[in-house]
Design an enzyme around this catalytic site. Structure first.
Site, PDB file in Angstrom:
ATOM      1  N   LEU A  83       0.816  -1.208   0.000  1.00 48.08           N
ATOM      2  CA  LEU A  83       0.000   0.000   0.000  1.00 48.08           C
ATOM      3  C   LEU A  83       0.851   1.261   0.000  1.00 48.08           C
ATOM      4  O   LEU A  83       0.459   2.282  -0.552  1.00 48.08           O
ATOM      5  CB  LEU A  83      -0.921   0.016   1.223  1.00 48.08           C
ATOM      6  CG  LEU A  83      -2.001  -1.066   1.273  1.00 48.08           C
ATOM      7  CD1 LEU A  83      -2.757  -1.001   2.585  1.00 48.08           C
ATOM      8  CD2 LEU A  83      -2.960  -0.919   0.099  1.00 48.08           C
ATOM      9  N   GLY A 127       7.523   4.156   3.538  1.00 51.85           N
ATOM     10  CA  GLY A 127       8.094   5.387   4.073  1.00 51.85           C
ATOM     11  C   GLY A 127       9.425   5.100   4.741  1.00 51.85           C
ATOM     12  O   GLY A 127       9.977   4.004   4.629  1.00 51.85           O
ATOM     13  N   PHE A 173       9.940   4.701   7.841  1.00 48.35           N
ATOM     14  CA  PHE A 173       9.744   3.753   8.930  1.00 48.35           C
ATOM     15  C   PHE A 173       9.690   2.305   8.445  1.00 48.35           C
ATOM     16  O   PHE A 173      10.014   1.382   9.172  1.00 48.35           O
ATOM     17  CB  PHE A 173       8.433   4.075   9.659  1.00 48.35           C
ATOM     18  CG  PHE A 173       7.234   3.973   8.761  1.00 48.35           C
ATOM     19  CD1 PHE A 173       6.570   2.770   8.591  1.00 48.35           C
ATOM     20  CD2 PHE A 173       6.771   5.073   8.073  1.00 48.35           C
ATOM     21  CE1 PHE A 173       5.484   2.666   7.752  1.00 48.35           C
ATOM     22  CE2 PHE A 173       5.681   4.980   7.224  1.00 48.35           C
ATOM     23  CZ  PHE A 173       5.045   3.773   7.066  1.00 48.35           C
ATOM     24  N   GLY A 174       9.207   2.086   7.214  1.00 46.92           N
ATOM     25  CA  GLY A 174       8.991   0.726   6.728  1.00 46.92           C
ATOM     26  C   GLY A 174       7.939   0.716   5.641  1.00 46.92           C
ATOM     27  O   GLY A 174       7.847   1.644   4.844  1.00 46.92           O
ATOM     28  N   LYS A 175       7.119  -0.326   5.621  1.00 45.02           N
ATOM     29  CA  LYS A 175       6.114  -0.483   4.577  1.00 45.02           C
ATOM     30  C   LYS A 175       4.751  -0.783   5.192  1.00 45.02           C
ATOM     31  O   LYS A 175       4.660  -1.301   6.308  1.00 45.02           O
ATOM     32  CB  LYS A 175       6.493  -1.630   3.635  1.00 45.02           C
ATOM     33  CG  LYS A 175       7.794  -1.406   2.875  1.00 45.02           C
ATOM     34  CD  LYS A 175       8.118  -2.579   1.965  1.00 45.02           C
ATOM     35  CE  LYS A 175       9.400  -2.328   1.196  1.00 45.02           C
ATOM     36  NZ  LYS A 175       9.765  -3.443   0.294  1.00 45.02           N
ATOM     37  N   ASP A 190       3.165  15.310  14.174  1.00 47.51           N
ATOM     38  CA  ASP A 190       3.371  15.111  12.739  1.00 47.51           C
ATOM     39  C   ASP A 190       2.034  15.122  11.995  1.00 47.51           C
ATOM     40  O   ASP A 190       1.751  14.258  11.173  1.00 47.51           O
ATOM     41  CB  ASP A 190       4.129  13.813  12.471  1.00 47.51           C
ATOM     42  CG  ASP A 190       4.724  13.767  11.063  1.00 47.51           C
ATOM     43  OD1 ASP A 190       4.871  14.837  10.448  1.00 47.51           O
ATOM     44  OD2 ASP A 190       5.042  12.669  10.577  1.00 47.51           O
TER      45      ASP A 190
END
Length: 533
Positions: free
Chosen positions: A205, A208, A210-212, A325
């Site tokens: 999806l 970023g 941070f990861g997926k 954020d």
């Protein structure tokens, strides 16, 4: 002729059988649900024994050589219930076959070919395919002339299974399980992979720092979920544990999710990746804007968005939590459904009208609590994404709840215009743009900023802009930044109230900025805004 020795070879492939699931898509009808497809299998080779004997043959040059003669038995039958690649049906038994004479090298090559063919069975090649790792292949047998010692049986493959991915390795070459990460520590997404023996991946999806995030099917409940898979890097793993702690606390305080923050359904550690499971929602608001060619939202939709966002942030602040954020990328639509209308092009009388997407539902969820901070805990120096960063953060004056309020003001203006209010990547330029939008900062706030960041000021408390080194384009961009009452012209009562709310949200001095609790009482929310395009 040498004595015959039996060499049992266990080629063990792991087989996962999952029926295609055709469930409703939480993202709404405008997103086509993934059709049920045949699951791509990660199989282990069929179990059979290989018997061999050592004989001598004369090669083409007339020299006598020792070779190994191998005879094997047919593989067991396969059932269509667990096979989608043309396997044998249960009643049908393939004919028994024997291989005339094969050398050990030839047997190993055929075993390797079997491994490659079985791993390729199932659905057509997926959109994103993981490169085959060398360790995924069946290892070739060691090419020794002599038969094994008097211990005539030796297990030469050993399987280490992680979830649905299997790594076959010999005792001689094994260095551990097959890596499932890329060089940056991101989990490699493979369609129909089974995560934590429960979740079957469907598609990627988003990705970023941070990861997926992947869409997956919960095979226990046959529902679709989103899984945030954190990078296998210590600092991101540590941050994810903080996010898990925050999400658990929010769910505990709001079990019915009346405040519309994302709810954590499950969390676990999978192959050194922290995974967070949540409900599957629609696209983020930024992506909708982008797909809509950055056309602004209708004013009645902006009011609904603003009310939900302020309620969500007020809930966080009541729990002593600062999001830090807030941005359109971290606001998800619950449903993507929309209809298309034709709108005239401003300033062009004879131009053909443009199509514009209008959402059918404005329900949203606030997400991404990876940077959320409790008020009494450690505050990192710089937070928030650049375009939504409050002035006190840029000036190093410390930050608290008001930094979320400022971000909300930037977001609401972006909803109104379709474009980010501040488009810059330089601190001094950013502050100069803020003064163009909101007017000069107060003397008190400027003096505090000058003490913290003297390089940004001159003559005591005057913003030192433009610097001699400022580029022509930078000066042009600052001059092109319009005051807030030009961005939101007070042409009617709706705009006047909306402008006043935004001005209070974007106040320079955080001590003078409105709180989210007071913002919810603003007269803007008592207006009955008619539907428009």
């Amino acid at each position: 002729m040498a004595a015959v020795h039996a060499l049992p070879v266990m080629y063990s492939y792991h087989r996962q059988s999952l029926n295609g699931v055709n469930t409703g898509n939480a993202a709404g009808p405008s997103v086509l649900p993934t059709p049920p497809v045949a699951s791509r299998k990660r199989k282990r080779a069929q179990q059979y024994t290989v018997s061999y004997s050592e004989v001598q043959e004369t090669d083409s040059d007339g020299r006598v050589r020792d070779v190994i003669v191998i005879e094997d038995t047919p593989p067991p039958t396969m059932s269509p219930a667990t096979t989608h690649g043309g396997g044998y049906s249960a009643p049908y038994q393939p004919p028994v076959f024997t291989v005339p004479i094969r050398t050990r090298a030839r047997a190993a090559a055929e075993a390797q070919a079997l491994s490659a063919s079985t791993s390729a069975s199932g659905i057509a090649p997926p959109p994103k395919k993981r490169k085959r790792e060398p360790a995924d292949d069946i290892r070739t047998l060691p090419s020794k002339k002599a038969a094994p010692s008097s211990q005539n049986s030796l297990a030469i493959t050993q399987t280490k299974s992680w979830g649905s991915r299997s790594a076959a390795a010999t005792d001689e070459t094994s260095k551990g399980p097959v890596s499932c990460d890329d060089k940056e520590g991101h989990y490699i997404i493979v369609p129909d992979d089974i995560i934590y023996k429960r979740y079957r991946t469907v598609r990627l999806l988003g990705q970023g720092t941070f990861g997926k995030v992947v869409e997956a099917i919960d095979t226990f409940t046959n529902t679709r979920v989103a899984i945030k898979i954190i990078r296998a890097i210590p600092k991101y793993r540590d941050a994810s544990r903080i996010e898990v702690r925050v999400l658990r606390e929010l769910k505990k305080k709001d079990p019915l999710n009346t405040n519309k923050c994302i709810h954590l359904l499950d969390t676990f550690d999978h192959r050194n990746h922290v995974c967070l499971v949540s409900e599957l929602l629609g696209m983020c608001v930024y992506d909708f804007l982008k797909d809509n060619e950055f056309a602004p939202f209708p004013r009645h939709h902006i009011q609904r968005f603003a009310l939900q966002l302020l309620n969500s942030v007020a809930f966080l602040h009541r729990e002593s939590l600062i999001h830090t954020d807030l941005k359109p990328e971290n606001i998800l639509l619950v449903h993507n459904d929309y209809h298309i209308v034709n709108v005239p092009v401003p300033g062009k009388k004879n131009a053909a009208p443009k199509s514009k997407r209008i959402l059918d539902s404005t329900e949203i969820r606030l997400i991404d609590f990876g940077s959320a901070t409790f008020e009494k805990e450690y505050h990192s120096q710089v937070v928030s994404t650049r375009h939504y960063r409050a002035p006190e953060i840029i000036l190093g004056l410390g930050w608290s709840f008001p930094c979320d309020v400022y971000s909300l003001g930037c977001i609401l203006v972006e909803f109104y215009t379709g474009m980010a209010l501040f488009q810059t990547h330089d601190n001094l330029e950013h502050l100069a743009m803020m003064e163009m939008v909101m007017g000069k900062m107060s003397e008190r706030f400027a003096r505090a900023g000058a003490r913290s960041k003297p390089e940004f000021f001159k003559d005591g408390s005057k913003l030192d802009w433009p610097k001699p080194k400022a580029s022509r384009q930078s000066k042009k961009d600052v001059r092109a930044t319009r005051p807030i009452d030009h961005v939101i012209p007070p042409t009617d009562q709706i705009n006047r109230h909306f402008l006043n709310l935004v001005q209070k949200l974007l106040a320079f001095d955080p001590t003078q900025r409105i709180t989210v609790a007071d913002a919810l009482k603003h007269p803007y929310f008592s207006l009955n805004i008619p539907a428009e395009i």
